[in-house]
Design an enzyme around this catalytic site. Structure first.
Site, PDB file in Angstrom:
ATOM      1  N   ASP A  40       0.785  -1.239   0.000  1.00  0.00           N
ATOM      2  CA  ASP A  40       0.000   0.000   0.000  1.00  0.00           C
ATOM      3  C   ASP A  40       0.825   1.302   0.000  1.00  0.00           C
ATOM      4  O   ASP A  40       1.762   1.431   0.795  1.00  0.00           O
ATOM      5  CB  ASP A  40      -0.877   0.072   1.254  1.00  0.00           C
TER       6      ASP A  40
HETATM    7  N1  DQQ Z   1      -2.118  -3.772   3.906  1.00  0.00           N
HETATM    8  C1  DQQ Z   1      -3.548  -3.944   3.909  1.00  0.00           C
HETATM    9  C2  DQQ Z   1      -4.000  -3.021   4.976  1.00  0.00           C
HETATM   10  C3  DQQ Z   1      -2.935  -3.155   6.014  1.00  0.00           C
HETATM   11  C4  DQQ Z   1      -1.692  -3.276   5.199  1.00  0.00           C
HETATM   12  C5  DQQ Z   1      -4.157  -3.639   2.552  1.00  0.00           C
HETATM   13  C6  DQQ Z   1      -0.682  -4.210   5.781  1.00  0.00           C
HETATM   14  O1  DQQ Z   1      -5.274  -3.339   5.473  1.00  0.00           O
HETATM   15  O2  DQQ Z   1      -2.887  -2.044   6.879  1.00  0.00           O
HETATM   16  O3  DQQ Z   1      -3.364  -4.086   1.498  1.00  0.00           O
HETATM   17  O4  DQQ Z   1       0.469  -4.267   4.972  1.00  0.00           O
END
Ligand code: DQQ
Length: 551
Positions: A40
């Site tokens: 992300d």
């Molecule tokens: N990636 C998820 C999120 C979390 C993060 C979404 C953890 O919900 O916070 O891809 O790497």
């Protein structure tokens, strides 16, 4: 193998460094670190003339794990300089994880980050962090006050499904607010928290919004858009000239959905417009490989910018052997379409600075079966804009109203399946003899409730001779009034990424592909028509893309 925060965890691989990073299929002008896993985008922001991008990063391998907030800075969102990780597990309130979050610029020009920490008991909690030294133009170091966590899951909230705070906004009552994603059983929702001082937060009794059967809402985003014009709005703006967008990343489907609606601040509710489908089947920023996205308001150019993560479509063991996984999509400007029903997205104009030598076609008729090579061009690293004219719209085939799933339709009707009007479009990352290609194309049908139904596909099924790669045929409908018979397509082609924008950014699709023949100098680009009716290329321009300095 187990699953945590929706990412597949391969315990044996998460700290396995590749002996050598393989450059084949690495992108040239998309955001990537030199090696390892990324997911992300976090807390994108513009601060004192500098763009900051943080992102979920595994410093030790190319599968998900050991996540820290890597940090890069830029003055144009094209060239990027890496800095040391800004946030990493170091305190009891984030010892087991520093997960996604967002930035807010507080009055007095003070940035703050709110992020999800995973504490010693594996509970997801919300923490804040401030720059250590505001006079450091790069904001390299971030400090987490000891009064963290600022929010813990209260009774009734599942602490393992409670994450990804949004950018905060300031209400008329002088209170700050942000959202946190969660679920109750199968109902996905965003919880609303309020604070007077950004330190003590309390939860509003009811969620700002929820939808049955949609599962965990990850990475929510909530922001105003102007009813008119392309300029963006600061997140706290809420007046008669705006609508609101709520975007959620659905862990169940790994796709993102957004609605356009109204925000009733005094009632702490967001209500999607009746034109916005609100059940996890509605509008998407991108109908392809795009997840966990986040927008920010660019104070420098008064626009709202969207970043998204495009994961690999390759197998995890191939990610490990190539030594890297994941890219960020090209930043896109987002604004409300004139219809008020959907957003438009367009690559930021700065990307045009990478355009090198070019080639142009004008008024080329593509008869049934027509195929034109666009050359000379480095087709593995290119930007293509094309406008098609459909002269005989009345020859469109009838649309069957039971065709509700565009991805399924694209899977059944690939580029090689002849239609009436279309398929026509581009064959990107194509090998010379077309053993491999990623086709990006339109089909036009005669509708029942509306005159025409336009389908856009980005079909990976022929993208690689390697059988083990995931090769879906992504698709989305394009809500377009076709009376003038004109439709445009832009594709940004970058070795293993094809990011396409249909009809001026009404429908966008990102594909990740791994050709074996159509690589580097051996990649080709074609325009094609496989419909019985001729279409005309009114204008096509393609540019070689230069490689910026990225990390
Ligand atoms: N990636 C998820 C999120 C979390 C993060 C979404 C953890 O919900 O916070 O891809 O790497």
């Amino acid at each position: 193998m187990c699953v945590e925060a929706s990412h597949k965890v391969f315990p044996e691989w998460q700290s396995l460094q590749a002996s050598k990073v393989k450059s084949l299929h690495r992108t040239a002008f998309h955001f990537q670190p030199p090696k390892n896993w990324i997911n992300d985008p976090n807390a994108p922001m513009y601060y004192n003339g500098i763009y900051h991008l943080f992102y979920q990063y595994n410093p030790y391998g190319s599968t998900w794990g050991n996540i820290v907030w890597a940090h890069s800075i830029s003055t144009d969102m094209i060239n990027w300089t890496p800095l040391d990780p800004a946030i990493y597990p170091s305190k009891p309130f984030d010892v087991n994880g520093t997960w996604s979050g967002s930035a807010t610029i507080l009055p007095g020009n003070k940035p703050v980050i709110v992020y999800t920490g995973v504490d010693g008991q594996n509970r997801q909690v919300q923490n804040i962090a401030f720059p250590k030294n505001l006079s450091d133009p790069f904001l390299r170091e971030w400090v987490k006050p000891d009064y963290n966590p600022v929010i813990v899951a209260d009774n009734g909230i599942n602490a393992s499904q409670f994450r990804d705070p949004t950018t905060a906004w300031l209400g008329q009552d002088g209170h700050w607010r942000f959202l946190v994603g969660t679920r109750r059983k199968h109902r996905g929702m965003v919880l609303l928290y309020k604070s007077k001082d950004f330190k003590y937060w309390w939860k509003v009794q009811h969620p700002l919004h929820s939808a049955a059967g949609t599962g965990m809402w990850e990475c929510p985003d909530f922001y105003p858009v102007a009813l008119e014009g392309e300029f963006g709005l600061e997140t706290s703006v809420n007046d008669y000239g705006v609508k609101f967008v709520l975007k959620v990343s659905l862990d169940l489907t790994r796709y993102e959905y957004y609605t356009v609606g109204r925000y009733f601040e005094d009632q702490n509710r967001y209500v999607p417009d009746i034109t916005s489908v609100d059940n996890g089947m509605g509008l998407r920023y991108d109908y392809g490989n795009f997840y966990a996205s986040k927008t920010f308001f660019d104070y420098g150019k008064s626009r709202r910018i969207l970043w998204g993560w495009a994961n690999e479509s390759d197998t995890a063991d191939n990610d490990v052997s190539k030594g890297w996984a994941g890219i960020q999509t090209i930043p896109r400007k987002v604004w409300l379409d004139k219809s008020g029903k959907q957003l438009l997205q367009w690559p930021i104009k700065e990307i045009n600075s990478l355009r090198g030598s070019d080639v142009h076609l004008r008024s080329v008729v593509l008869a049934k079966g027509g195929l034109v090579e666009v050359r000379p061009i480095t087709a593995a690293q290119a930007d293509v804009e094309v406008t098609f004219l459909i002269p005989n719209l009345h020859k469109a085939q009838a649309f069957d109203p039971s065709w509700v799933d565009p991805q399924q339709l694209c899977g059944q009707m690939g580029a090689s399946v002849q239609g009436g009007i279309g398929p026509f479009g581009l064959l990107t990352l194509a090998s010379k003899n077309l053993e491999e290609y990623t086709s990006v194309f339109f089909r036009v049908f005669r509708g029942i409730y509306k005159k025409h139904v336009v389908l856009m596909c980005s079909d990976q099924s022929r993208s690689s001779l390697r059988p083990e790669v995931y090769k879906p045929s992504f698709g989305g409908f394009v809500d377009l009034d076709l009376t003038d018979g004109v439709i445009s397509l832009r594709s940004l082609i970058d070795h293993s990424a094809v990011e396409s924008f249909g009809a001026g950014g009404k429908t966008c699709i990102t594909s990740r592909v791994y050709p074996t023949l159509a690589t580097n100098e051996d990649a080709h680009l074609f325009a094609f028509n496989n419909g019985t009716e001729a279409v005309t290329i009114l204008k096509l321009s393609a540019w070689n893309m230069n490689k910026p300095r990225i990390n």
